[in-house]
Design a protein around this motif. Sequence first.
Motif, PDB file in Angstrom:
ATOM      1  N   ARG A 144       0.848  -1.243  -0.088  1.00  0.00           N
ATOM      2  CA  ARG A 144       0.062   0.092  -0.003  1.00  0.00           C
ATOM      3  C   ARG A 144       0.966   1.176  -0.014  1.00  0.00           C
ATOM      4  O   ARG A 144       0.672   2.045  -0.676  1.00  0.00           O
ATOM      5  CB  ARG A 144      -0.717   0.094   1.354  1.00  0.00           C
ATOM      6  N   PHE A 145       1.660   1.138   0.845  1.00  0.00           N
ATOM      7  CA  PHE A 145       2.767   2.313   0.880  1.00  0.00           C
ATOM      8  C   PHE A 145       3.597   2.665  -0.651  1.00  0.00           C
ATOM      9  O   PHE A 145       3.857   3.848  -0.985  1.00  0.00           O
ATOM     10  CB  PHE A 145       3.908   2.005   1.929  1.00  0.00           C
ATOM     11  N   ILE A 146       3.939   1.505  -1.276  1.00  0.00           N
ATOM     12  CA  ILE A 146       4.512   1.776  -2.501  1.00  0.00           C
ATOM     13  C   ILE A 146       3.520   2.207  -3.492  1.00  0.00           C
ATOM     14  O   ILE A 146       3.765   3.208  -4.262  1.00  0.00           O
ATOM     15  CB  ILE A 146       4.999   0.362  -2.890  1.00  0.00           C
ATOM     16  N   ARG A 147       2.108   1.616  -3.479  1.00  0.00           N
ATOM     17  CA  ARG A 147       1.399   2.068  -4.267  1.00  0.00           C
ATOM     18  C   ARG A 147       1.246   3.732  -4.179  1.00  0.00           C
ATOM     19  O   ARG A 147       0.732   4.612  -4.996  1.00  0.00           O
ATOM     20  CB  ARG A 147      -0.081   1.535  -4.208  1.00  0.00           C
ATOM     21  N   GLY A 148       1.261   4.000  -2.955  1.00  0.00           N
ATOM     22  CA  GLY A 148       0.915   5.411  -2.460  1.00  0.00           C
ATOM     23  C   GLY A 148       2.121   6.323  -2.765  1.00  0.00           C
ATOM     24  O   GLY A 148       1.751   7.642  -3.361  1.00  0.00           O
ATOM     25  N   PHE A 149       3.044   5.922  -2.949  1.00  0.00           N
ATOM     26  CA  PHE A 149       4.220   6.850  -3.240  1.00  0.00           C
ATOM     27  C   PHE A 149       4.280   6.778  -5.013  1.00  0.00           C
ATOM     28  O   PHE A 149       4.399   7.987  -5.637  1.00  0.00           O
ATOM     29  CB  PHE A 149       5.767   6.072  -3.193  1.00  0.00           C
ATOM     30  N   GLY A 150       3.658   6.045  -5.494  1.00  0.00           N
ATOM     31  CA  GLY A 150       3.570   6.002  -6.889  1.00  0.00           C
ATOM     32  C   GLY A 150       2.411   7.386  -7.336  1.00  0.00           C
ATOM     33  O   GLY A 150       2.584   8.002  -8.264  1.00  0.00           O
ATOM     34  N   ARG A 151       1.185   7.071  -6.532  1.00  0.00           N
ATOM     35  CA  ARG A 151       0.433   8.460  -6.612  1.00  0.00           C
ATOM     36  C   ARG A 151       1.035   9.639  -6.368  1.00  0.00           C
ATOM     37  O   ARG A 151       0.780  10.652  -7.084  1.00  0.00           O
ATOM     38  CB  ARG A 151      -0.772   7.987  -5.660  1.00  0.00           C
ATOM     39  N   PHE A 152       1.780   9.804  -5.305  1.00  0.00           N
ATOM     40  CA  PHE A 152       2.636  10.820  -4.931  1.00  0.00           C
ATOM     41  C   PHE A 152       3.527  11.200  -6.272  1.00  0.00           C
ATOM     42  O   PHE A 152       3.502  12.503  -6.566  1.00  0.00           O
ATOM     43  CB  PHE A 152       3.368  10.669  -3.812  1.00  0.00           C
ATOM     44  N   GLN A 153       4.188  10.221  -6.700  1.00  0.00           N
ATOM     45  CA  GLN A 153       4.985  10.699  -7.776  1.00  0.00           C
ATOM     46  C   GLN A 153       4.555  11.353  -8.881  1.00  0.00           C
ATOM     47  O   GLN A 153       4.835  12.299  -9.572  1.00  0.00           O
ATOM     48  CB  GLN A 153       5.785   9.467  -8.170  1.00  0.00           C
ATOM     49  N   GLN A 154       3.493  10.629  -9.558  1.00  0.00           N
ATOM     50  CA  GLN A 154       2.597  11.226 -10.483  1.00  0.00           C
ATOM     51  C   GLN A 154       1.933  12.545 -10.186  1.00  0.00           C
ATOM     52  O   GLN A 154       1.878  13.438 -10.927  1.00  0.00           O
ATOM     53  CB  GLN A 154       1.251  10.287 -10.830  1.00  0.00           C
ATOM     54  N   GLN A 155       1.468  12.817  -8.876  1.00  0.00           N
ATOM     55  CA  GLN A 155       0.891  14.104  -8.587  1.00  0.00           C
ATOM     56  C   GLN A 155       1.917  15.091  -8.461  1.00  0.00           C
ATOM     57  O   GLN A 155       1.489  16.235  -8.801  1.00  0.00           O
ATOM     58  CB  GLN A 155       0.038  14.127  -7.247  1.00  0.00           C
ATOM     59  N   TYR A 156       3.096  14.988  -7.740  1.00  0.00           N
ATOM     60  CA  TYR A 156       4.055  15.967  -7.362  1.00  0.00           C
ATOM     61  C   TYR A 156       5.248  15.892  -8.151  1.00  0.00           C
ATOM     62  O   TYR A 156       5.938  17.073  -8.073  1.00  0.00           O
ATOM     63  CB  TYR A 156       4.241  16.039  -5.831  1.00  0.00           C
ATOM     64  N   LEU A 157       5.649  14.864  -8.942  1.00  0.00           N
ATOM     65  CA  LEU A 157       6.907  14.813  -9.461  1.00  0.00           C
ATOM     66  C   LEU A 157       6.864  14.713 -10.794  1.00  0.00           C
ATOM     67  O   LEU A 157       8.108  14.569 -11.699  1.00  0.00           O
ATOM     68  CB  LEU A 157       7.859  13.733  -8.861  1.00  0.00           C
ATOM     69  N   SER A 158       5.803  14.689 -11.443  1.00  0.00           N
ATOM     70  CA  SER A 158       5.646  14.218 -12.849  1.00  0.00           C
ATOM     71  C   SER A 158       6.097  15.338 -13.838  1.00  0.00           C
ATOM     72  O   SER A 158       6.604  15.071 -14.695  1.00  0.00           O
ATOM     73  CB  SER A 158       4.115  13.636 -13.080  1.00  0.00           C
ATOM     74  N   GLU A 159       5.703  16.495 -13.410  1.00  0.00           N
ATOM     75  CA  GLU A 159       5.965  17.716 -14.104  1.00  0.00           C
ATOM     76  C   GLU A 159       7.564  18.228 -13.471  1.00  0.00           C
ATOM     77  O   GLU A 159       7.774  18.422 -12.466  1.00  0.00           O
ATOM     78  CB  GLU A 159       5.146  18.833 -13.836  1.00  0.00           C
ATOM     79  N   PRO A 160       8.443  18.417 -14.664  1.00  0.00           N
ATOM     80  CA  PRO A 160       9.853  19.116 -14.255  1.00  0.00           C
ATOM     81  C   PRO A 160       9.823  20.278 -13.420  1.00  0.00           C
ATOM     82  O   PRO A 160      10.663  20.441 -12.609  1.00  0.00           O
ATOM     83  CB  PRO A 160      10.396  19.509 -15.773  1.00  0.00           C
ATOM     84  N   SER A 161       8.841  21.158 -13.622  1.00  0.00           N
ATOM     85  CA  SER A 161       8.920  22.322 -12.846  1.00  0.00           C
ATOM     86  C   SER A 161       8.398  21.944 -11.346  1.00  0.00           C
ATOM     87  O   SER A 161       8.951  22.691 -10.323  1.00  0.00           O
ATOM     88  CB  SER A 161       7.655  23.152 -13.381  1.00  0.00           C
ATOM     89  N   ALA A 162       7.659  20.990 -11.203  1.00  0.00           N
ATOM     90  CA  ALA A 162       7.387  20.774  -9.668  1.00  0.00           C
ATOM     91  C   ALA A 162       8.592  20.004  -9.145  1.00  0.00           C
ATOM     92  O   ALA A 162       8.850  20.228  -7.982  1.00  0.00           O
ATOM     93  CB  ALA A 162       6.175  19.556  -9.795  1.00  0.00           C
ATOM     94  N   ARG A 163       9.475  19.323  -9.951  1.00  0.00           N
ATOM     95  CA  ARG A 163      10.664  18.753  -9.294  1.00  0.00           C
ATOM     96  C   ARG A 163      11.577  19.839  -8.915  1.00  0.00           C
ATOM     97  O   ARG A 163      12.107  19.838  -7.756  1.00  0.00           O
ATOM     98  CB  ARG A 163      11.111  17.671 -10.045  1.00  0.00           C
ATOM     99  N   ASP A 164      11.805  20.696 -10.154  1.00  0.00           N
ATOM    100  CA  ASP A 164      12.625  21.726  -9.801  1.00  0.00           C
ATOM    101  C   ASP A 164      12.220  22.607  -8.592  1.00  0.00           C
ATOM    102  O   ASP A 164      12.994  23.237  -7.589  1.00  0.00           O
ATOM    103  CB  ASP A 164      12.484  22.653 -10.763  1.00  0.00           C
ATOM    104  N   SER A 165      10.957  22.584  -8.038  1.00  0.00           N
ATOM    105  CA  SER A 165      10.618  23.420  -7.018  1.00  0.00           C
ATOM    106  C   SER A 165      10.942  22.766  -5.649  1.00  0.00           C
ATOM    107  O   SER A 165      11.453  23.558  -4.829  1.00  0.00           O
ATOM    108  CB  SER A 165       9.083  23.842  -7.209  1.00  0.00           C
ATOM    109  N   LEU A 166      10.798  21.297  -5.621  1.00  0.00           N
ATOM    110  CA  LEU A 166      11.172  20.746  -4.596  1.00  0.00           C
ATOM    111  C   LEU A 166      12.634  20.803  -4.408  1.00  0.00           C
ATOM    112  O   LEU A 166      13.083  20.844  -3.193  1.00  0.00           O
ATOM    113  CB  LEU A 166      10.604  19.366  -4.597  1.00  0.00           C
TER     114      LEU A 166
END
Length: 215
Positions: free
Chosen positions: A6-28
Motif C-alpha cells: 500500500r505504501f509503495i502504491r501510495g508513493f506512486g500516486r505521490f510521484q504522479q501528482q507532485y513529481l511528474s512535471e519538471p517544474s514541480a521537481r525543480d520547485s522541490l
Amino acid sequence: MQDIERFIRGFGRFQQQYLSEPSARDSLRSGQHPATLVIGCCDSRVDPALLTGCDPGDIFVVRNIANLVPPCTPDASPGVTSAIEFAVCALEVARIVVLGHARCGGIRALMQGGRVTEETDFVARWMQVAEPVREQVLRALPDKHEEGRCRAAEQASILHSLDNLMSYPWIRRRVEDGKLALHGWYFDIESGSLLAYSPRKQEFLNLVQPLDAAA
C-alpha cells in the motif's frame, strides 16, 4: 506485506501528482520555504498535512507525543527545540501553530499518572513537561469525570506549550517585533471540528464548525 504494498502504491500516486512535471521537481529541489511551523502530536490520526490539505513544502512539522514544547532550559529536549529553532531562525516562518487533539493518549497517561508501556519510562519522563497542566486541571476540576479532565488537559497543554514557546528569547523577540505569530488549535475528533484559542475571550472557539452544525 499488505501495508508495504500500500505504501509503495501510495508513493506512486505521490510521484504522479507532485513529481511528474519538471517544474514541480525543480520547485522541490530548490529548497523549502514554508511560512508555518506546526507542532503536532505523533498520533496517527492527526497528521497536520492531511488535516490542513497541504502540499509538500507548505508547512514545517514537528511532531511528538502530546504536541508539547519544553521550556527553554539547558536540559530541554534537543530533538524538539532544534527543529523549532531551525524553523524560526533559519526558515524564518511567520507563524507557529500548536495543534492538539481530542482523545490524546499522552494526555490520558499524564492524567492517570501512569506509564504507557512496560518497557521504559521514556513516555512518562517526556510527559513531565506537562505536569503543571495535570496539577492545574486536578485543582480546578476535582469532581469532574475522567473524560472531562482529559479534554480540559488537552486544551490546557496547548496553552502551556504556547507559554513555553515564549520562554525562548529568539521567539519572544520576534513575537514582540510582530514578525512571528503564535496560534493554539484543537482538533475535536468527536465532533469533527477545529477550534482555535481566543486570547480575548480566553476560550477555544470554532474555526470550522462540527459536522452536524455544518450540515
